[in-house]
Design an enzyme around this catalytic site. Sequence first.
Site, short mmCIF file in Angstrom:
data_model
loop_
_atom_site.label_atom_id
_atom_site.label_comp_id
_atom_site.label_asym_id
_atom_site.label_seq_id
_atom_site.Cartn_x
_atom_site.Cartn_y
_atom_site.Cartn_z
CG ASP A 198 1.00 6.05 -5.52
OD1 ASP A 198 1.77 6.65 -4.75
OD2 ASP A 198 0.35 5.04 -5.18
CB THR A 256 9.45 5.74 -4.75
OG1 THR A 256 10.15 5.55 -6.00
CG2 THR A 256 8.71 4.45 -4.41
#
Length: 314
Positions: free
Chosen positions: A158, A160
């Site tokens: 998870d 960016t």
Amino acid sequence: MDYGMYFFEHLTPYETLVRRMERVVAAGRTRYQDYFLFETRGFGKVLVLDKDVQSTERDEYVYHETLVHPAMLAHPEPRTVLIVGGGEGATLREALKHPTVERAVMVDIDGELVEVAKRHMPEWHQGAFDDPRTVLIIEDARAYLEHTQETYDAIIIDLTDPVGEDNPARLLYTVEFYRLVKAHLNPGGVMGMQAGMVLLSHHRVHPVVHRTVREAFRYVRSYKNHVPGFFLNFGFLLASDAFDPAAFSEGVMEARIRERGLALRHLTAPYLEALFVLPKDLQEALDRETLVSTDTSPFYVTPEGEARQAPYPG
């Protein structure tokens, strides 16, 4: 016109989303990124990192259920889980819903942001950081995987997006990184990850991630879901060397949801199965993609939202 406080998010060079802010909750800069947390009437609190909205309070469960549970349900009995990134703690929260989990290791490079989440975003983590099964490690995830001997039944990524040519996250989207991830999966293990927004077929970020993961894993499946707080579809991936992670029937998924007593707000077994049905233009974009991100020439996302490849400046 109302001249109140507004946040302008540039989705592309040609489209901008405007959000009205009721109040600013927290703002600052960590060692790694700018953060901005504000409140809206429509979506509650909104987390922004480096000018991009990452999560909204009232619909974060849509994103986090979609990210976590397809991978966790694909595994018959996930006991150990590694979460790469996920600073808000909601990815960890969803993984811990599975009663089979005995150990959940979360590795995030930005300890300052984790502290911001602990203090200002309890709606996201809901106490997951205090769960006795949780092990929180503040470290670069790649460095962690390079020195740890631990292996996992499921690894959830998870992160960016690697926006910008000098973004260090670029090295967490390469084939070498995915091979490192695979080396830390137990036999029968599965990887799940967020893999960029899905726009028109010319938007290559998701196809590039998909193509790169295919170099590391035998089975790779794309799926997508609409995330209301993002106002667009978001792409995800499942990958495994042991099995096709999207080949399970609705009946198998329903049985596992019931056996584990999962209280899901968004996903159902039929809907989960439907997420893997891709439109023709997206499937064609996946089929024709040739760019593979490598350590020597990792891809990055330009301000225009396109995938580019260049030697890493570091």
